[in-house]
Motif scaffolding. Structure first.
Motif, PDB file in Angstrom:
ATOM      1  N   ARG A  49     145.398  82.211 -31.413  1.00 44.22           N
ATOM      2  CA  ARG A  49     144.800  80.956 -31.882  1.00 44.22           C
ATOM      3  C   ARG A  49     145.367  80.556 -33.236  1.00 44.22           C
ATOM      4  NH1 ARG A  49     139.237  83.580 -31.008  1.00 44.22           N
ATOM      5  NH2 ARG A  49     140.432  85.048 -29.841  1.00 44.22           N
ATOM      6  N   GLU A  50     146.665  80.447 -33.338  1.00 47.93           N
ATOM      7  CA  GLU A  50     147.309  80.066 -34.591  1.00 47.93           C
ATOM      8  C   GLU A  50     147.404  78.547 -34.673  1.00 47.93           C
ATOM      9  OE1 GLU A  50     150.722  82.890 -35.613  1.00 47.93           O
ATOM     10  OE2 GLU A  50     150.537  83.045 -33.434  1.00 47.93           O
ATOM     11  N   ASP A  51     147.372  78.028 -35.876  1.00 48.70           N
ATOM     12  CA  ASP A  51     147.431  76.581 -36.077  1.00 48.70           C
ATOM     13  C   ASP A  51     148.686  75.961 -35.476  1.00 48.70           C
ATOM     14  OD1 ASP A  51     144.999  76.511 -37.381  1.00 48.70           O
ATOM     15  OD2 ASP A  51     145.886  76.686 -39.379  1.00 48.70           O
ATOM     16  N   ILE A  52     149.783  76.683 -35.499  1.00 50.63           N
ATOM     17  CA  ILE A  52     151.049  76.146 -34.994  1.00 50.63           C
ATOM     18  C   ILE A  52     150.988  75.855 -33.486  1.00 50.63           C
ATOM     19  CG2 ILE A  52     152.114  78.386 -34.555  1.00 50.63           C
ATOM     20  CD1 ILE A  52     154.736  77.154 -35.635  1.00 50.63           C
ATOM     21  N   PHE A  53     150.122  76.567 -32.743  1.00 49.54           N
ATOM     22  CA  PHE A  53     150.020  76.377 -31.302  1.00 49.54           C
ATOM     23  C   PHE A  53     148.943  75.365 -30.907  1.00 49.54           C
ATOM     24  CE2 PHE A  53     151.374  81.021 -31.374  1.00 49.54           C
ATOM     25  CZ  PHE A  53     152.713  80.706 -31.255  1.00 49.54           C
ATOM     26  N   ARG A  54     148.155  74.887 -31.856  1.00 54.50           N
ATOM     27  CA  ARG A  54     147.031  73.993 -31.542  1.00 54.50           C
ATOM     28  C   ARG A  54     147.422  72.735 -30.782  1.00 54.50           C
ATOM     29  NH1 ARG A  54     141.883  74.428 -35.307  1.00 54.50           N
ATOM     30  NH2 ARG A  54     141.613  76.637 -34.923  1.00 54.50           N
ATOM     31  N   PRO A  55     148.537  72.078 -31.080  1.00 54.68           N
ATOM     32  CA  PRO A  55     148.875  70.875 -30.300  1.00 54.68           C
ATOM     33  C   PRO A  55     149.056  71.163 -28.810  1.00 54.68           C
ATOM     34  CG  PRO A  55     150.210  70.978 -32.284  1.00 54.68           C
ATOM     35  CD  PRO A  55     149.479  72.283 -32.176  1.00 54.68           C
ATOM     36  N   THR A  56     149.370  72.395 -28.468  1.00 50.67           N
ATOM     37  CA  THR A  56     149.603  72.755 -27.075  1.00 50.67           C
ATOM     38  C   THR A  56     148.385  73.371 -26.413  1.00 50.67           C
ATOM     39  OG1 THR A  56     151.915  73.156 -27.633  1.00 50.67           O
ATOM     40  CG2 THR A  56     151.138  74.027 -25.530  1.00 50.67           C
ATOM     41  N   ILE A  57     147.735  74.313 -27.070  1.00 49.54           N
ATOM     42  CA  ILE A  57     146.621  75.035 -26.437  1.00 49.54           C
ATOM     43  C   ILE A  57     145.271  74.744 -27.079  1.00 49.54           C
ATOM     44  CG2 ILE A  57     148.112  76.902 -25.654  1.00 49.54           C
ATOM     45  CD1 ILE A  57     146.813  78.620 -27.894  1.00 49.54           C
ATOM     46  N   ASP A  58     145.229  73.859 -28.067  1.00 53.12           N
ATOM     47  CA  ASP A  58     144.014  73.538 -28.800  1.00 53.12           C
ATOM     48  C   ASP A  58     143.551  74.795 -29.533  1.00 53.12           C
ATOM     49  OD1 ASP A  58     142.194  71.624 -29.675  1.00 53.12           O
ATOM     50  OD2 ASP A  58     140.752  72.092 -28.100  1.00 53.12           O
ATOM     51  N   LYS A  59     142.269  74.962 -29.738  1.00 52.97           N
ATOM     52  CA  LYS A  59     141.782  76.108 -30.497  1.00 52.97           C
ATOM     53  C   LYS A  59     141.305  77.247 -29.609  1.00 52.97           C
ATOM     54  CE  LYS A  59     137.328  73.898 -30.919  1.00 52.97           C
ATOM     55  NZ  LYS A  59     136.333  73.346 -31.813  1.00 52.97           N
ATOM     56  N   TYR A  60     141.601  77.151 -28.308  1.00 48.85           N
ATOM     57  CA  TYR A  60     141.095  78.136 -27.350  1.00 48.85           C
ATOM     58  C   TYR A  60     142.205  79.058 -26.863  1.00 48.85           C
ATOM     59  CZ  TYR A  60     137.446  74.679 -27.418  1.00 48.85           C
ATOM     60  OH  TYR A  60     136.489  73.804 -27.846  1.00 48.85           O
ATOM     61  N   SER A  61     141.957  80.331 -26.925  1.00 53.88           N
ATOM     62  CA  SER A  61     142.886  81.320 -26.398  1.00 53.88           C
ATOM     63  C   SER A  61     142.110  82.601 -26.137  1.00 53.88           C
ATOM     64  CB  SER A  61     144.008  81.602 -27.388  1.00 53.88           C
ATOM     65  OG  SER A  61     144.854  82.622 -26.892  1.00 53.88           O
TER      66      SER A  61
END
Length: 72
Positions: A45-57
């Protein structure tokens, strides 16, 4: 075509993603493309991935396959 597991060599992973990119390049850019696979990927749940996976992992850390998938 199956995505390589995390323990495969970088060369095998590069070959897979190059082949996947070649297939995508041959398809019309005006049509929606959906690829189904788990890609043996884990994304934190890193900020860099938020545009793709949002805040859920489900994962607490990313692996190389996850980073490659997001980069694709």
């Amino acid at each position: 075509m199956h995505s390589p597991t995390e323990n495969k060599d970088d060369e095998v992973k590069d070959e897979f993603y190059n082949e996947l990119e070649n297939v995508f390049d041959k398809l019309s850019r005006y049509h929606m493309k959906i690829v189904l696979d788990d890609f043996n990927a884990k994304l934190e749940r890193e900020d860099i991935f938020r545009p793709t996976i949002d805040k859920y992992s489900l994962h607490n850390e990313s692996n190389d396959n996850g980073v490659r998938l997001i980069s694709f």
